[in-house]
Scaffold this motif. Structure first.
Motif, PDB file in Angstrom:
ATOM      1  N   TYR A  71       7.249  -6.178  -7.816  1.00 14.33           N
ATOM      2  CA  TYR A  71       6.238  -5.139  -7.962  1.00 14.33           C
ATOM      3  C   TYR A  71       5.584  -4.874  -6.614  1.00 14.33           C
ATOM      4  CZ  TYR A  71       2.573  -8.719  -9.277  1.00 14.33           C
ATOM      5  OH  TYR A  71       1.687  -9.773  -9.345  1.00 14.33           O
ATOM      6  N   CYS A  72       4.457  -4.130  -6.585  1.00 16.10           N
ATOM      7  CA  CYS A  72       4.043  -3.441  -5.361  1.00 16.10           C
ATOM      8  C   CYS A  72       3.948  -4.334  -4.138  1.00 16.10           C
ATOM      9  CB  CYS A  72       2.743  -2.677  -5.584  1.00 16.10           C
ATOM     10  SG  CYS A  72       1.281  -3.695  -5.895  1.00 16.10           S
ATOM     11  N   TYR A  73       3.353  -5.527  -4.267  1.00 20.25           N
ATOM     12  CA  TYR A  73       3.180  -6.371  -3.092  1.00 20.25           C
ATOM     13  C   TYR A  73       4.532  -6.791  -2.524  1.00 20.25           C
ATOM     14  CZ  TYR A  73      -0.949  -6.719  -6.049  1.00 20.25           C
ATOM     15  OH  TYR A  73      -1.995  -6.416  -6.880  1.00 20.25           O
ATOM     16  N   GLU A  74       5.476  -7.040  -3.389  1.00 22.86           N
ATOM     17  CA  GLU A  74       6.786  -7.510  -2.945  1.00 22.86           C
ATOM     18  C   GLU A  74       7.603  -6.390  -2.300  1.00 22.86           C
ATOM     19  OE1 GLU A  74       8.209 -10.672  -6.137  1.00 22.86           O
ATOM     20  OE2 GLU A  74       7.224  -8.949  -7.081  1.00 22.86           O
ATOM     21  N   VAL A  75       7.752  -5.266  -2.997  1.00 21.27           N
ATOM     22  CA  VAL A  75       8.614  -4.207  -2.463  1.00 21.27           C
ATOM     23  C   VAL A  75       7.980  -3.511  -1.264  1.00 21.27           C
ATOM     24  CG1 VAL A  75       9.902  -3.852  -4.591  1.00 21.27           C
ATOM     25  CG2 VAL A  75       7.794  -2.569  -4.227  1.00 21.27           C
ATOM     26  N   ASN A  76       6.656  -3.344  -1.279  1.00 23.16           N
ATOM     27  CA  ASN A  76       6.001  -2.759  -0.110  1.00 23.16           C
ATOM     28  C   ASN A  76       5.932  -3.765   1.037  1.00 23.16           C
ATOM     29  OD1 ASN A  76       5.523  -0.095  -0.918  1.00 23.16           O
ATOM     30  ND2 ASN A  76       3.664  -0.655  -2.024  1.00 23.16           N
ATOM     31  N   GLY A  77       5.783  -5.052   0.700  1.00 22.42           N
ATOM     32  CA  GLY A  77       5.798  -6.076   1.735  1.00 22.42           C
ATOM     33  C   GLY A  77       7.135  -6.119   2.449  1.00 22.42           C
ATOM     34  N   LEU A  78       8.223  -6.019   1.681  1.00 21.13           N
ATOM     35  CA  LEU A  78       9.552  -6.001   2.283  1.00 21.13           C
ATOM     36  C   LEU A  78       9.727  -4.775   3.174  1.00 21.13           C
ATOM     37  CD1 LEU A  78      12.366  -7.472   2.232  1.00 21.13           C
ATOM     38  CD2 LEU A  78      13.032  -5.757   0.529  1.00 21.13           C
ATOM     39  N   PHE A  79       9.275  -3.624   2.709  1.00 16.71           N
ATOM     40  CA  PHE A  79       9.369  -2.399   3.499  1.00 16.71           C
ATOM     41  C   PHE A  79       8.579  -2.535   4.798  1.00 16.71           C
ATOM     42  CE2 PHE A  79       8.534   2.207   4.275  1.00 16.71           C
ATOM     43  CZ  PHE A  79       9.849   2.649   4.261  1.00 16.71           C
ATOM     44  N   ALA A  80       7.417  -3.189   4.725  1.00 21.79           N
ATOM     45  CA  ALA A  80       6.605  -3.395   5.923  1.00 21.79           C
ATOM     46  C   ALA A  80       7.343  -4.258   6.948  1.00 21.79           C
ATOM     47  CB  ALA A  80       5.273  -4.037   5.555  1.00 21.79           C
ATOM     48  N   MET A  81       8.127  -5.227   6.473  1.00 18.11           N
ATOM     49  CA  MET A  81       8.920  -6.038   7.401  1.00 18.11           C
ATOM     50  C   MET A  81       9.920  -5.170   8.162  1.00 18.11           C
ATOM     51  SD  MET A  81       9.759  -9.394   5.080  1.00 18.11           S
ATOM     52  CE  MET A  81       8.543 -10.024   3.902  1.00 18.11           C
ATOM     53  N   ALA A  82      10.526  -4.215   7.459  1.00 16.59           N
ATOM     54  CA  ALA A  82      11.464  -3.306   8.117  1.00 16.59           C
ATOM     55  C   ALA A  82      10.739  -2.420   9.121  1.00 16.59           C
ATOM     56  CB  ALA A  82      12.194  -2.456   7.076  1.00 16.59           C
ATOM     57  N   LEU A  83       9.567  -1.916   8.757  1.00 14.97           N
ATOM     58  CA  LEU A  83       8.786  -1.098   9.692  1.00 14.97           C
ATOM     59  C   LEU A  83       8.452  -1.896  10.946  1.00 14.97           C
ATOM     60  CD1 LEU A  83       6.269   0.623   7.231  1.00 14.97           C
ATOM     61  CD2 LEU A  83       8.313   1.643   8.252  1.00 14.97           C
ATOM     62  N   GLN A  84       8.043  -3.150  10.751  1.00 17.88           N
ATOM     63  CA  GLN A  84       7.685  -3.970  11.893  1.00 17.88           C
ATOM     64  C   GLN A  84       8.893  -4.216  12.789  1.00 17.88           C
ATOM     65  OE1 GLN A  84       4.531  -6.376  11.324  1.00 17.88           O
ATOM     66  NE2 GLN A  84       4.932  -7.845  12.942  1.00 17.88           N
ATOM     67  N   SER A  85      10.051  -4.434  12.173  1.00 16.54           N
ATOM     68  CA  SER A  85      11.265  -4.654  12.955  1.00 16.54           C
ATOM     69  C   SER A  85      11.621  -3.442  13.798  1.00 16.54           C
ATOM     70  CB  SER A  85      12.436  -4.997  12.033  1.00 16.54           C
ATOM     71  OG  SER A  85      12.241  -6.245  11.410  1.00 16.54           O
TER      72      SER A  85
END
Length: 265
Positions: A71-85
């Motif tokens: 849910y939101c924290y997990e899928v948005n957290g994963l997306f944030a990792m990609a943005l940071q990369s």
């Protein structure tokens, strides 16, 4: 947002992203679309009686290595990792769901990123009527078509935004947020509430959502709803068929590796 076991190429392979990934809005848009179409919004662990882990490495292990969603924290957290990369600056924002009959706390997480001086709302974890592409914050009171869905951002006041979706011909409030930056740890109380409180929808019922180019598939309790080009089909699923529906419709396989605790269904 970092995790020691996150690798951008593994993420791009998991979501089916092909081509070069750059620090631009075109890449962000395509990554968001690919993730929405391959990583389900799902609460299987909550239904199994677990508190969702916010340890970044465990999110990566769950979604990338065990082919799960979240849910939101997990899928948005994963997306944030990609943005940071990719070197794209972003912040987490706390959002207040607005479709309840009474005022609710700010339990939803979304992302605001900055590309070429523009701020964009990104969100991969709002379920049924979540946005399907980044929305420019400067474009307020303008209807934005995303596939068969339509959204609009309004300003409630000088600092607060309201996201609306067109649902059955009527504008429906989805959530409100402001640009106060939130740290990852700030979502721990909301995550605990969503994972454990008896009034939380994630505790009450199974909820799985997977988007596609024509619409989305939603499993809510025992009701499977398929939205395709604005048309809706509903089907009641027998308890003995839930596991096969999860596999066939959402690509989720329940086994000892994926879900170690028995589920309610």
């Amino acid at each position: 947002m970092k995790a020691d076991n996150f690798a951008l190429q593994s993420y791009l392979s998991r979501i089916g992203y092909h081509g070069g990934a750059k620090a631009d809005i075109a890449t962000v848009t395509e990554m968001m679309r690919c993730q929405l179409f391959t990583v389900p919004f799902e609460n299987l662990d909550v239904q199994a009686g677990k508190v969702i882990s916010l340890v970044p490495e465990e999110i990566v292990e769950k979604i990338l290595n065990r082919n799960r969603g979240g849910y939101c924290y997990e899928v948005n957290g994963l997306f944030a990792m990609a943005l940071q990369s990719l070197g794209i600056p972003y912040q987490f924002v706390a959002a207040r769901p607005m479709f309840y009959p009474v005022k609710r706390p700010k339990t939803h997480m979304a992302i605001v990123l900055r590309v070429n001086g523009e701020e964009w709302l990104c969100d991969l974890g709002f379920g049924s009527y979540g946005i399907r592409a980044p929305m420019r914050l400067s474009l307020v009171d303008v209807e934005v078509k995303q596939d068969a869905d339509t959204f609009v951002l309004n300003k409630i006041n000088d600092h607060e935004y309201l996201l609306k979706a067109l649902v059955d011909g009527e504008w429906a409030n989805q959530y409100a947020f402001d640009l106060s930056p939130q740290d990852w740890i700030d979502f721990v109380p909301a995550n605990y509430l969503n994972s454990t409180h008896p009034d939380a929808i994630f505790v009450q019922k199974l909820l799985i959502v997977l988007h596609d180019s024509a619409g989305r598939k939603i499993l809510f309790g025992d009701m499977l709803k398929t939205v395709k080009n604005g048309r809706v089909e509903k089907q009641t699923i027998a308890p003995e068929d839930i596991v096969s529906i999860l596999s066939d419709k959402f690509g989720l396989t329940l086994n000892a590796e994926n879900c170690s605790t028995p589920h309610k269904f």
